[in-house]
Motif scaffolding. Structure first.
Motif, PDB file in Angstrom:
ATOM      1  N   GLU A  44       9.752  -1.925  -2.541  1.00  0.00           N
ATOM      2  CA  GLU A  44       9.215  -3.146  -1.793  1.00  0.00           C
ATOM      3  C   GLU A  44       8.906  -4.229  -3.057  1.00  0.00           C
ATOM      4  N   GLU A  45       9.057  -3.992  -4.056  1.00  0.00           N
ATOM      5  CA  GLU A  45       9.249  -4.891  -5.135  1.00  0.00           C
ATOM      6  C   GLU A  45       7.654  -5.751  -5.215  1.00  0.00           C
ATOM      7  N   GLY A  46       6.547  -4.965  -5.361  1.00  0.00           N
ATOM      8  CA  GLY A  46       5.313  -5.489  -5.532  1.00  0.00           C
ATOM      9  C   GLY A  46       4.538  -5.987  -4.274  1.00  0.00           C
ATOM     10  N   GLU A  47       5.283  -6.311  -2.839  1.00  0.00           N
ATOM     11  CA  GLU A  47       4.616  -6.637  -2.101  1.00  0.00           C
ATOM     12  C   GLU A  47       4.024  -5.563  -0.984  1.00  0.00           C
ATOM     13  N   GLY A  48       3.972  -4.448  -1.552  1.00  0.00           N
ATOM     14  CA  GLY A  48       3.422  -3.331  -0.751  1.00  0.00           C
ATOM     15  C   GLY A  48       4.151  -2.772   0.490  1.00  0.00           C
ATOM     16  N   TRP A  49       3.561  -1.559   0.789  1.00  0.00           N
ATOM     17  CA  TRP A  49       4.441  -0.655   1.852  1.00  0.00           C
ATOM     18  C   TRP A  49       3.551  -0.470   2.959  1.00  0.00           C
ATOM     19  N   ILE A  50       4.029  -0.586   4.043  1.00  0.00           N
ATOM     20  CA  ILE A  50       2.814  -0.184   5.198  1.00  0.00           C
ATOM     21  C   ILE A  50       2.945   1.504   5.420  1.00  0.00           C
ATOM     22  N   CYS A  51       1.754   1.881   5.340  1.00  0.00           N
ATOM     23  CA  CYS A  51       1.610   3.414   5.510  1.00  0.00           C
ATOM     24  C   CYS A  51       1.754   3.839   6.678  1.00  0.00           C
ATOM     25  N   LEU A  52       2.369   4.833   6.906  1.00  0.00           N
ATOM     26  CA  LEU A  52       2.936   5.316   8.482  1.00  0.00           C
ATOM     27  C   LEU A  52       1.830   6.169   9.032  1.00  0.00           C
ATOM     28  N   ARG A  53       0.868   6.721   8.265  1.00  0.00           N
ATOM     29  CA  ARG A  53      -0.255   7.271   9.003  1.00  0.00           C
ATOM     30  C   ARG A  53      -1.348   6.209   9.502  1.00  0.00           C
ATOM     31  N   CYS A  54      -1.615   5.312   8.859  1.00  0.00           N
ATOM     32  CA  CYS A  54      -2.883   4.561   9.237  1.00  0.00           C
ATOM     33  C   CYS A  54      -2.426   2.944   9.151  1.00  0.00           C
ATOM     34  N   GLY A  55      -1.083   2.452   8.834  1.00  0.00           N
ATOM     35  CA  GLY A  55      -0.871   1.088   8.922  1.00  0.00           C
ATOM     36  C   GLY A  55      -1.331   0.245   7.899  1.00  0.00           C
ATOM     37  N   GLU A  56      -1.853   0.813   6.774  1.00  0.00           N
ATOM     38  CA  GLU A  56      -2.552  -0.314   5.841  1.00  0.00           C
ATOM     39  C   GLU A  56      -1.616  -0.570   4.668  1.00  0.00           C
ATOM     40  N   LEU A  57      -1.639  -1.767   4.242  1.00  0.00           N
ATOM     41  CA  LEU A  57      -0.804  -1.917   3.177  1.00  0.00           C
ATOM     42  C   LEU A  57      -0.983  -1.360   1.632  1.00  0.00           C
ATOM     43  N   VAL A  58      -0.075  -0.632   1.369  1.00  0.00           N
ATOM     44  CA  VAL A  58      -0.275   0.205   0.187  1.00  0.00           C
ATOM     45  C   VAL A  58       0.699  -0.293  -1.053  1.00  0.00           C
ATOM     46  N   LYS A  59      -0.091  -0.477  -2.201  1.00  0.00           N
ATOM     47  CA  LYS A  59       0.633  -0.907  -3.525  1.00  0.00           C
ATOM     48  C   LYS A  59       0.569   0.178  -4.573  1.00  0.00           C
ATOM     49  N   GLU A  60      -0.208   0.931  -4.593  1.00  0.00           N
ATOM     50  CA  GLU A  60      -0.520   1.783  -5.575  1.00  0.00           C
ATOM     51  C   GLU A  60      -0.596   3.247  -5.146  1.00  0.00           C
ATOM     52  N   CYS A  61      -0.619   4.037  -6.070  1.00  0.00           N
ATOM     53  CA  CYS A  61      -0.832   5.616  -5.601  1.00  0.00           C
ATOM     54  C   CYS A  61      -1.531   6.288  -6.862  1.00  0.00           C
ATOM     55  N   LYS A  62      -2.099   7.519  -6.589  1.00  0.00           N
ATOM     56  CA  LYS A  62      -2.545   8.277  -7.628  1.00  0.00           C
ATOM     57  C   LYS A  62      -2.383   9.800  -7.275  1.00  0.00           C
ATOM     58  N   PRO A  63      -2.707  10.606  -8.086  1.00  0.00           N
ATOM     59  CA  PRO A  63      -2.710  11.949  -7.796  1.00  0.00           C
ATOM     60  C   PRO A  63      -3.721  12.504  -6.925  1.00  0.00           C
ATOM     61  N   TRP A  64      -3.493  13.371  -5.919  1.00  0.00           N
ATOM     62  CA  TRP A  64      -4.610  13.648  -4.956  1.00  0.00           C
ATOM     63  C   TRP A  64      -5.281  15.024  -5.495  1.00  0.00           C
ATOM     64  N   ASP A  65      -6.649  14.589  -5.454  1.00  0.00           N
ATOM     65  CA  ASP A  65      -7.693  15.883  -5.939  1.00  0.00           C
ATOM     66  C   ASP A  65      -7.714  16.988  -4.911  1.00  0.00           C
ATOM     67  N   GLY A  66      -7.369  16.976  -3.861  1.00  0.00           N
ATOM     68  CA  GLY A  66      -7.469  18.101  -2.805  1.00  0.00           C
ATOM     69  C   GLY A  66      -8.761  18.172  -2.307  1.00  0.00           C
ATOM     70  N   ASP A  67      -8.949  19.205  -1.332  1.00  0.00           N
ATOM     71  CA  ASP A  67     -10.220  19.738  -1.003  1.00  0.00           C
ATOM     72  C   ASP A  67     -10.644  20.818  -1.956  1.00  0.00           C
ATOM     73  N   VAL A  68     -11.649  20.649  -2.779  1.00  0.00           N
ATOM     74  CA  VAL A  68     -12.129  21.377  -3.727  1.00  0.00           C
ATOM     75  C   VAL A  68     -13.176  22.412  -3.013  1.00  0.00           C
ATOM     76  N   LEU A  69     -12.784  23.553  -3.125  1.00  0.00           N
ATOM     77  CA  LEU A  69     -13.466  24.456  -2.701  1.00  0.00           C
ATOM     78  C   LEU A  69     -13.925  25.573  -3.612  1.00  0.00           C
ATOM     79  N   ALA A  70     -15.267  25.971  -3.392  1.00  0.00           N
ATOM     80  CA  ALA A  70     -15.862  27.058  -4.332  1.00  0.00           C
ATOM     81  C   ALA A  70     -16.108  28.189  -3.541  1.00  0.00           C
ATOM     82  N   PRO A  71     -15.362  29.195  -3.649  1.00  0.00           N
ATOM     83  CA  PRO A  71     -15.467  30.564  -2.761  1.00  0.00           C
ATOM     84  C   PRO A  71     -16.739  31.319  -3.402  1.00  0.00           C
ATOM     85  N   GLN A  72     -17.397  31.831  -2.431  1.00  0.00           N
ATOM     86  CA  GLN A  72     -18.537  32.652  -2.525  1.00  0.00           C
ATOM     87  C   GLN A  72     -18.319  34.023  -3.088  1.00  0.00           C
TER      88      GLN A  72
END
Length: 482
Positions: A382-410
């Motif tokens: 998209e050359e810096g103009e943003g990409w439309i998310c397929l799930r929510c429809g928002e304008l996306v210009k950046e991304c980061k690693p996903w931290d996930g669901d942090v689970l502490a099993p008993q």
């Protein structure tokens, strides 16, 4: 119509008179030349006679008087193109019944199509479709009278069909048979080898003869193919008013279209078609929302845009499925959400390795999770103009690693409070929530299977007394020998 027919007859009579006058003049000149050549020796006489005849043809203002050589060649090309077009259409239709039909029955399909074209063109009208488009028709050239154009006879038409239709089919089947016999698993017999050599020699001879006939056709323009020469069939203009000028309209259209496509291929990468497509998509989305708002009668435009932004095209997909991978493999254009969900088992919405997220990254600011490669490529494209998310429809210009669901099993530590137990109780893991739920469910089912409860079997008092009496008798019998 009577005046036109009379004019045609006068033109033919004038042409016949001119041909007769030219023939008489040529006869007089030929006799005078023969009288002069009688003084030469016989060998030189023949060479001089042929040389002078060739020179007369070259210097004559009438030349060889060909009958539309370009039109005859174009007619043959048009016939071949028409046959190929029909063959492709039939092949596309037969794909519905199996892709192997066109390969297995290609020769038979060509035979049927050529037979139909021969019946509708040569037999009914005396000219092929290509010749009709060029304003030509077949005539019987066996007579010496050029003023009368006799149509081809029935046996000439039948012979033409047998040679061009039946002969081509027989040659194709014979060549396929020899090819399969030679290239099979078994060693070909000497008879097959001899027949193959004879067939190759016959094919080469036919090609040489056809080439020679075509060279003669380029010289005098009388017989286009070797079959026409053998059957004495000529292609002549169907009307005397036919213009001899060669039409280049089709060629001009092809050149213009080719130049236009080359210009587009050069210009589109410089303009940036993806940016234009994005602008058009956004404009269409706004226009569609405006039309919907006017139709429903709502006045809050911001609320409609917020509702549209909260739900994207593929918002119904589960979290572990990459929407970009799914969109690339399963286009959803023209399909409703219920159709896509119902086809989930075949399309691989859940549990398919081709659509599961690999190396998850989340989009900023919506936080939707995608594959790193997919998300990075879309944002970069998209050359810096943003990409439309397929799930929510928002304008996306950046991304980061996903931290996930942090689970502490008993995990229960050991009774003695060992170091391993303490270390294991403080560990954390990153996993999908549905995977953890499935693991817990499997553990509970396994525990239920291992710790099954059994009810005691009721026993009557009389049966118990009889069993005790039998045990006492057995003990006494064992003690007697002692």
């Amino acid at each position: 119509m009577s005046d036109f027919a009379a004019a045609q007859q006068r033109i033919l009579a004038r042409r016949a008179a001119r041909d007769a006058q030219l023939a008489a003049q040529a006869t007089v000149e030929q006799n005078a030349r023969n009288a002069q050549l009688l003084r030469l020796p016989p060998a030189l006489r023949v060479i001089a006679h042929q040389t002078l005849n060739a020179w007369d043809v070259i210097k004559s203002p009438y030349g060889t008087r060909p009958a539309f050589r370009v039109g005859q060649v174009d007619a043959e090309l048009l016939d071949e193109d028409l046959l190929e077009l029909l063959r492709k259409q039939v092949g596309e239709g037969l794909k519905l019944f199996g892709n192997h039909l066109q390969d297995d029955w290609g020769a038979e399909i060509a035979l049927v199509l050529q037979s139909i074209l021969w019946k509708l063109a040569i037999w009914d009208h005396g000219a092929s479709y290509g010749a009709s488009l060029q304003g030509l028709q077949y005539v019987d050239a066996r007579g010496s009278d050029s003023a009368r154009r006799k149509p081809p006879t029935a046996w000439q038409k039948i012979s033409y069909g047998l040679v061009t239709v039946g002969g081509r089919y027989a040659w194709t089947k014979w060549s396929d048979y020899l090819s399969n016999a030679e290239n099979g698993y078994d060693e070909p017999s000497p008879l097959i080898r001899s027949l193959s050599r004879i067939t190759t020699l016959a094919g080469t001879t036919h090609e040489i003869a056809a080439f020679t006939s075509f060279l003669v056709f380029l010289y005098n323009g009388q017989y286009r193919t070797l079959t026409d020469r053998l059957l004495r069939l000529r292609l002549l203009p169907s009307s005397n008013a036919t213009s001899r000028e060669v039409s280049f309209e089709y060629l001009n259209r092809q050149l213009v279209w080719h130049a236009f496509t080359e210009f587009l291929l050069f210009l589109l990468p410089l303009v940036g078609i993806s940016r234009w497509r994005r602008w058009v998509a956004r404009a269409w989305k706004k226009a569609k929302s405006s039309i919907t708002r006017l139709r429903t009668g709502t006045s809050s435009a911001g609320q409609d845009e917020a509702e549209d932004g909260q739900k994207g095209e593929l918002a119904f997909l589960p979290e572990r499925t990459c929407a970009i991978c799914y969109h690339d493999q399963n286009p959803t254009a023209g399909r409703s959400e219920q159709d896509v969900i119902s086809a989930g088992a075949n399309s691989g919405i859940i549990g398919n390795a081709s659509t599961d997220i690999t190396n998850p990254y989340e989009a900023i600011p919506c936080g939707c999770v995608y594959c790193f490669v997919c998300l990075a490529q879309r944002i970069e494209a998209e050359e810096g103009e943003g990409w439309i998310c397929l799930r929510c429809g928002e304008l996306v210009k950046e991304c980061k690693p996903w931290d996930g669901d942090v689970l502490a099993p008993q995990q229960e530590a050991a009774a003695n409070g060992s170091e391993d137990g303490a270390r294991s109780s403080g560990r954390k893991s990153i996993a999908w929530a549905d995977e953890v739920v499935e693991d817990e469910r499997e553990q509970m089912e396994q525990m239920e299977r291992t710790m099954s409860h059994l009810d005691p079997i009721p026993v009557d008092d009389e049966q118990e007394w009889e069993r005790e009496g039998q045990n006492v008798v057995e003990d006494e019998e064992e003690e007697e020998p002692n």
